[in-house]
Motif scaffolding. Structure first.
Motif, mmCIF file in Angstrom:
data_model
loop_
_atom_site.group_PDB
_atom_site.id
_atom_site.type_symbol
_atom_site.label_atom_id
_atom_site.label_comp_id
_atom_site.label_asym_id
_atom_site.label_seq_id
_atom_site.Cartn_x
_atom_site.Cartn_y
_atom_site.Cartn_z
ATOM 1 N N HIS A 76 0.797 -1.160 0.149
ATOM 2 C CA HIS A 76 -0.138 0.143 -0.119
ATOM 3 C C HIS A 76 0.826 1.313 -0.010
ATOM 4 O O HIS A 76 0.320 2.381 -0.369
ATOM 5 C CB HIS A 76 -0.944 -0.146 1.336
ATOM 6 C CG HIS A 76 -1.989 -0.862 1.076
ATOM 7 N ND1 HIS A 76 -1.790 -2.441 1.000
ATOM 8 C CD2 HIS A 76 -3.200 -0.908 0.945
ATOM 9 C CE1 HIS A 76 -2.984 -2.926 0.888
ATOM 10 N NE2 HIS A 76 -3.826 -2.252 0.797
ATOM 11 N N ARG A 77 2.105 1.221 0.257
ATOM 12 C CA ARG A 77 3.026 2.354 0.274
ATOM 13 C C ARG A 77 4.287 1.809 -0.336
ATOM 14 O O ARG A 77 5.257 1.294 0.090
ATOM 15 C CB ARG A 77 3.381 2.731 1.805
ATOM 16 C CG ARG A 77 2.049 3.448 2.400
ATOM 17 C CD ARG A 77 2.583 3.942 3.647
ATOM 18 N NE ARG A 77 1.487 4.351 4.775
ATOM 19 C CZ ARG A 77 1.850 4.763 5.871
ATOM 20 N NH1 ARG A 77 2.793 4.738 6.392
ATOM 21 N NH2 ARG A 77 0.554 4.624 6.662
ATOM 22 N N PRO A 78 4.163 1.967 -1.574
ATOM 23 C CA PRO A 78 5.415 1.437 -2.530
ATOM 24 C C PRO A 78 6.672 2.384 -2.190
ATOM 25 O O PRO A 78 6.863 3.504 -1.518
ATOM 26 C CB PRO A 78 5.083 1.952 -3.871
ATOM 27 C CG PRO A 78 3.632 2.155 -3.932
ATOM 28 C CD PRO A 78 3.056 2.617 -2.512
ATOM 29 N N GLY A 79 7.852 1.427 -1.906
ATOM 30 C CA GLY A 79 9.052 1.843 -1.400
ATOM 31 C C GLY A 79 9.356 1.597 0.141
ATOM 32 O O GLY A 79 10.195 1.600 0.496
ATOM 33 N N LEU A 80 8.142 1.092 0.700
ATOM 34 C CA LEU A 80 8.167 0.644 2.078
ATOM 35 C C LEU A 80 8.994 -0.635 2.286
ATOM 36 O O LEU A 80 8.618 -1.335 1.379
ATOM 37 C CB LEU A 80 6.878 0.738 2.964
ATOM 38 C CG LEU A 80 6.824 0.805 4.267
ATOM 39 C CD1 LEU A 80 7.172 2.303 4.835
ATOM 40 C CD2 LEU A 80 5.488 0.493 4.786
ATOM 41 N N PRO A 81 10.106 -0.574 3.020
ATOM 42 C CA PRO A 81 10.698 -2.264 3.019
ATOM 43 C C PRO A 81 9.865 -3.080 3.587
ATOM 44 O O PRO A 81 8.785 -2.701 4.715
ATOM 45 C CB PRO A 81 12.057 -1.886 3.920
ATOM 46 C CG PRO A 81 11.649 -0.557 4.618
ATOM 47 C CD PRO A 81 10.976 0.169 3.683
#
Ligand code: MG
Length: 299
Positions: free
Chosen positions: A197-202
């Motif tokens: 849901h939050r691209p880039g979040l590891p």
């Protein structure tokens, strides 16, 4: 063994060179939530989009449908009495299957609002049930039914089945997913798949120290190098065996990645089973796999 990658010498002791990864069954769409029942020597797991629970009989290798429809059940576990505890996406609830086969609702709302779609569940030795509640079952009609979140957050809950009290114990994750306690229950590990849901979040596993029964300040335990973590289990020595993309990763309790077992399909979850708890059952996308390892699942 082919498909095994050693990252740390300590992993050599945990796997057998001559043990073979077995593909026990295939034909699912997205399999998840394996739970082993030692009294009957069988495994229950979920085939979420196909809306069914499956059953593998360890005594003869047969596979059958255990429950259909399953309300798009995802995570399952076995409680101390040997009963099935399930996270139902479609009905947005956590249930317990009683000894007479009836289904008892343990939790379906928090402070008057419906849960999102319980994902994974464990039982603590004190009998409390801990589960995660991300939105995957209400994000689309594929694994449940599309609907807005009433709660507005994806949290980890602690349920006391004796009193029915439900408490949100962790609120600082984006999409909490798999969870497990360390063998001594001093640490609660939680996967966060918030990257959906939050691209880039590891994609991470965080370790929460348990302080007087409460989850304290978390520390980052591991970051998934490729793909996603989802469900995982801990062995009796505190190693973490986790789904990680198309492999199973094994971490020491200090977080070091010890090794991996390549499965070839996206791994959703796993559990230890067999009379000695040394057989790793792995749910990989469309198939059920198993591998004997030199480790025993934590009780
Ligand atoms: Mg999950």
């Amino acid at each position: 063994m082919s498909g095994v990658i050693i990252h740390d010498e300590r992993f050599k002791r945990l796997v057998f060179g001559h043990a073979k990864l077995e593909k026990l069954w295939t034909g699912g769409r997205w399999v998840e939530g394996p739970a082993y029942f030692p009294a009957g020597r069988y495994l229950i797991w979920s085939d979420i989009p196909n809306n069914r629970l499956m059953r593998f009989d360890e005594t003869d290798g047969s596979v059958s449908v255990f429950r259909e429809p399953s309300n798009n059940t995802n995570g399952n576990t076995t409680d101390r009495a040997g009963r099935l505890i399930s996270c139902e996406h479609l009905a947005r609830r956590v249930t317990r299957t009683e000894f007479d086969g009836s289904i008892h609702v343990l939790a379906d709302s928090f402070e008057g609002k419906r849960l999102n779609s319980p994902n994974d569940v464990i039982e603590k030795s004190d009998g409390t049930i801990w589960f995660t509640d991300p939105t995957y079952g209400i994000d689309s009609d594929y694994e449940g039914a599309k609907a807005p979140s009433e709660i507005g957050g994806s949290w980890v809950y602690r349920l006391d089945p004796a009193s029915g009290a439900l408490e949100a114990v962790i609120k600082d994750r984006v999409q909490p997913n798999g969870l497990a306690f360390s063998p001594d229950e001093t640490v609660l590990y939680v996967v966060d798949t918030g990257a959906t849901h939050r691209p880039g979040l590891p994609v991470t596993i965080h370790a929460y120290p348990m302080v007087e029964g409460r989850a304290g300040e978390p520390r980052l335990f591991a970051t998934c190098p490729e793909g996603f973590y989802d469900g995982f289990r801990v062995d009796s020595e505190g190693h973490i065996w986790t789904s990680a993309g198309t492999a199973v990763h094994c971490h020491a309790s200090d977080g070091t990645l010890l090794g991996e077992i390549q499965i070839g399909e996206i791994v959703g979850n796993l559990c230890f089973g067999g009379p000695k708890r040394n057989r790793l059952y792995i749910c990989g996308q469309t198939s059920l796999y198993a591998l004997f390892v030199n480790a025993r699942g934590a009780v």
